[in-house]
Design a protein around this motif. Structure first.
Motif, PDB file in Angstrom:
ATOM      1  N   PHE A   2     -18.473   2.782 -22.873  1.00  0.00           N
ATOM      2  CA  PHE A   2     -16.998   1.888 -22.440  1.00  0.00           C
ATOM      3  C   PHE A   2     -16.134   2.142 -23.923  1.00  0.00           C
ATOM      4  N   GLU A   3     -16.322   2.294 -24.922  1.00  0.00           N
ATOM      5  CA  GLU A   3     -15.401   2.332 -25.752  1.00  0.00           C
ATOM      6  C   GLU A   3     -15.065   4.248 -25.979  1.00  0.00           C
ATOM      7  N   ARG A   4     -16.172   5.186 -25.930  1.00  0.00           N
ATOM      8  CA  ARG A   4     -15.913   6.239 -25.601  1.00  0.00           C
ATOM      9  C   ARG A   4     -15.043   7.219 -27.438  1.00  0.00           C
ATOM     10  N   PRO A   5     -16.025   6.982 -28.173  1.00  0.00           N
ATOM     11  CA  PRO A   5     -14.531   7.514 -29.276  1.00  0.00           C
ATOM     12  C   PRO A   5     -14.446   8.854 -29.757  1.00  0.00           C
ATOM     13  N   GLY A   6     -13.763   9.023 -30.147  1.00  0.00           N
ATOM     14  CA  GLY A   6     -14.568  10.432 -30.490  1.00  0.00           C
ATOM     15  C   GLY A   6     -14.900  10.623 -31.406  1.00  0.00           C
ATOM     16  N   TYR A   7     -15.635  12.094 -32.028  1.00  0.00           N
ATOM     17  CA  TYR A   7     -17.062  12.263 -33.034  1.00  0.00           C
ATOM     18  C   TYR A   7     -16.326  11.746 -34.529  1.00  0.00           C
ATOM     19  N   VAL A   8     -17.012  11.395 -35.018  1.00  0.00           N
ATOM     20  CA  VAL A   8     -16.861  10.689 -36.453  1.00  0.00           C
ATOM     21  C   VAL A   8     -18.481  10.705 -37.228  1.00  0.00           C
ATOM     22  N   PRO A   9     -18.469  11.254 -37.759  1.00  0.00           N
ATOM     23  CA  PRO A   9     -19.745  11.179 -38.699  1.00  0.00           C
ATOM     24  C   PRO A   9     -20.228  10.268 -38.992  1.00  0.00           C
ATOM     25  N   GLY A  10     -21.568   9.668 -38.512  1.00  0.00           N
ATOM     26  CA  GLY A  10     -22.494   8.658 -39.249  1.00  0.00           C
ATOM     27  C   GLY A  10     -21.946   7.199 -37.834  1.00  0.00           C
ATOM     28  N   ASP A  11     -20.860   7.293 -36.859  1.00  0.00           N
ATOM     29  CA  ASP A  11     -19.849   6.333 -36.253  1.00  0.00           C
ATOM     30  C   ASP A  11     -20.827   5.271 -35.370  1.00  0.00           C
ATOM     31  N   GLU A  12     -22.124   5.749 -34.746  1.00  0.00           N
ATOM     32  CA  GLU A  12     -23.043   5.515 -33.610  1.00  0.00           C
ATOM     33  C   GLU A  12     -24.134   4.738 -34.967  1.00  0.00           C
ATOM     34  N   GLN A  13     -24.246   5.356 -35.721  1.00  0.00           N
ATOM     35  CA  GLN A  13     -25.469   4.350 -37.013  1.00  0.00           C
ATOM     36  C   GLN A  13     -24.871   2.918 -37.788  1.00  0.00           C
ATOM     37  N   ARG A  14     -23.507   3.886 -37.930  1.00  0.00           N
ATOM     38  CA  ARG A  14     -22.386   2.255 -38.200  1.00  0.00           C
ATOM     39  C   ARG A  14     -22.359   0.954 -37.173  1.00  0.00           C
ATOM     40  N   ARG A  15     -22.075   1.672 -36.170  1.00  0.00           N
ATOM     41  CA  ARG A  15     -21.943   0.575 -35.009  1.00  0.00           C
ATOM     42  C   ARG A  15     -23.183  -0.029 -34.817  1.00  0.00           C
ATOM     43  N   ILE A  16     -24.558   0.763 -34.908  1.00  0.00           N
ATOM     44  CA  ILE A  16     -25.912  -0.138 -35.046  1.00  0.00           C
ATOM     45  C   ILE A  16     -25.950  -0.899 -35.351  1.00  0.00           C
ATOM     46  N   GLY A  17     -25.738  -0.778 -37.119  1.00  0.00           N
ATOM     47  CA  GLY A  17     -25.761  -1.731 -38.405  1.00  0.00           C
ATOM     48  C   GLY A  17     -25.491  -2.761 -37.766  1.00  0.00           C
ATOM     49  N   TYR A  18     -24.104  -3.127 -37.943  1.00  0.00           N
ATOM     50  CA  TYR A  18     -23.204  -3.737 -37.048  1.00  0.00           C
ATOM     51  C   TYR A  18     -23.716  -4.880 -36.280  1.00  0.00           C
ATOM     52  N   ALA A  19     -24.421  -4.634 -35.404  1.00  0.00           N
ATOM     53  CA  ALA A  19     -24.649  -4.854 -33.849  1.00  0.00           C
ATOM     54  C   ALA A  19     -26.071  -5.435 -34.350  1.00  0.00           C
ATOM     55  N   ASP A  20     -27.432  -4.692 -35.586  1.00  0.00           N
ATOM     56  CA  ASP A  20     -27.770  -5.073 -35.774  1.00  0.00           C
ATOM     57  C   ASP A  20     -28.099  -6.725 -37.057  1.00  0.00           C
ATOM     58  N   GLU A  21     -26.808  -5.935 -37.939  1.00  0.00           N
ATOM     59  CA  GLU A  21     -26.511  -7.596 -38.552  1.00  0.00           C
ATOM     60  C   GLU A  21     -26.101  -8.463 -38.018  1.00  0.00           C
ATOM     61  N   LEU A  22     -25.478  -8.182 -37.418  1.00  0.00           N
ATOM     62  CA  LEU A  22     -25.069  -9.627 -36.220  1.00  0.00           C
ATOM     63  C   LEU A  22     -26.266  -9.969 -35.199  1.00  0.00           C
ATOM     64  N   LEU A  23     -26.691  -9.506 -34.892  1.00  0.00           N
ATOM     65  CA  LEU A  23     -27.928 -10.385 -34.669  1.00  0.00           C
ATOM     66  C   LEU A  23     -29.117 -11.519 -35.492  1.00  0.00           C
ATOM     67  N   SER A  24     -28.505 -10.316 -36.868  1.00  0.00           N
ATOM     68  CA  SER A  24     -30.263 -10.834 -38.100  1.00  0.00           C
ATOM     69  C   SER A  24     -29.139 -12.426 -38.303  1.00  0.00           C
ATOM     70  N   ARG A  25     -27.504 -12.362 -38.173  1.00  0.00           N
ATOM     71  CA  ARG A  25     -27.069 -13.220 -39.099  1.00  0.00           C
ATOM     72  C   ARG A  25     -27.126 -14.387 -38.648  1.00  0.00           C
ATOM     73  N   TYR A  26     -26.670 -13.924 -37.534  1.00  0.00           N
ATOM     74  CA  TYR A  26     -25.843 -15.013 -36.117  1.00  0.00           C
ATOM     75  C   TYR A  26     -26.839 -15.670 -35.242  1.00  0.00           C
ATOM     76  N   PRO A  27     -28.154 -16.315 -35.753  1.00  0.00           N
ATOM     77  CA  PRO A  27     -29.182 -16.890 -34.457  1.00  0.00           C
ATOM     78  C   PRO A  27     -27.708 -17.445 -32.889  1.00  0.00           C
ATOM     79  N   SER A  28     -28.789 -17.484 -32.176  1.00  0.00           N
ATOM     80  CA  SER A  28     -28.134 -17.624 -30.878  1.00  0.00           C
ATOM     81  C   SER A  28     -28.563 -19.422 -30.501  1.00  0.00           C
ATOM     82  N   PRO A  29     -26.905 -19.869 -30.881  1.00  0.00           N
ATOM     83  CA  PRO A  29     -27.249 -21.663 -30.269  1.00  0.00           C
ATOM     84  C   PRO A  29     -27.816 -21.106 -28.692  1.00  0.00           C
TER      85      PRO A  29
END
Length: 191
Positions: free
Chosen positions: A104-131
């Motif tokens: 969907f996003e298809r960003p240009g290559y930036v070293p570490g970008d994929e891991q950074r986004r995975i980190g955001y997603a994992d943090e969101l999931l752990s910090r904001y449990p779903s109601p």
């Protein structure tokens, strides 16, 4: 995340999507790099397609309108439908983040970008449990009761009279409705 959960995505899938928006724009609807703007950093061609179909100008829309535009794009464009199918097939926030990023996003290559986004997603999931608890795909849609809980709130007064303190207990559904609030003070605690 709740926007996408209300649309039928699991919490992990919603975290993967929103984690990408964090990577693209920091969730700032006015973010722009000059040629791309909004939470998903839409280019002019995608912007115009969304504007024509929905009336939403993603370069100037609110955060909520941009979420709606992204959801529309996930269901009404070839690019979006492919990304949507891949995200819906993901079982983890990391998997959803990678699929949404690459399809969907298809960003240009930036070293570490994929891991950074995975980190955001994992943090969101752990910090904001779903109601919202949603039945697995294919099962009839049912939302289970939202989590309920208790919280103790300590109120600290600046320069209180000696011995003054208070404790409040909040009980009931903390996500919907009005929870019961009980406040107590020790005898003689109020001047």
């Amino acid at each position: 995340m709740w926007y996408f959960e209300q649309k039928g995505y699991t919490p992990a899938q919603a975290a993967g999507i929103v984690g990408n928006f964090m990577g693209e724009s920091g969730l700032n609807p006015a973010a722009s790099n000059g040629s791309h703007s909004g939470i998903a950093q839409w280019d002019a061609a995608r912007r115009n397609r969304i504007l024509k179909a929905t009336g939403i100008d993603v370069w100037h829309a609110s955060y909520q309108q941009q979420l709606a535009a992204a959801y529309w794009e996930l269901h009404h464009t070839k690019l979006g439908r492919g990304a949507n199918a891949a995200v819906l097939g993901s079982k983890t926030a990391a998997g959803a983040a990678v699929q949404f990023r690459n399809r969907f996003e298809r960003p240009g290559y930036v070293p570490g970008d994929e891991q950074r986004r995975i980190g955001y997603a994992d943090e969101l999931l752990s910090r904001y449990p779903s109601p919202i608890h949603i039945a697995p795909r294919g099962a009839p849609w049912k939302a289970a009761a939202a989590p309920t809980g208790k919280a103790t709130v300590h109120v600290k007064f600046s320069n209180p009279p000696p011995g003054l303190s208070t404790t409040s207990l909040v009980e009931g559904d903390l996500f919907h409705g009005a929870p019961k609030v009980t406040t107590s003070m020790p005898p003689g605690g109020a001047p």
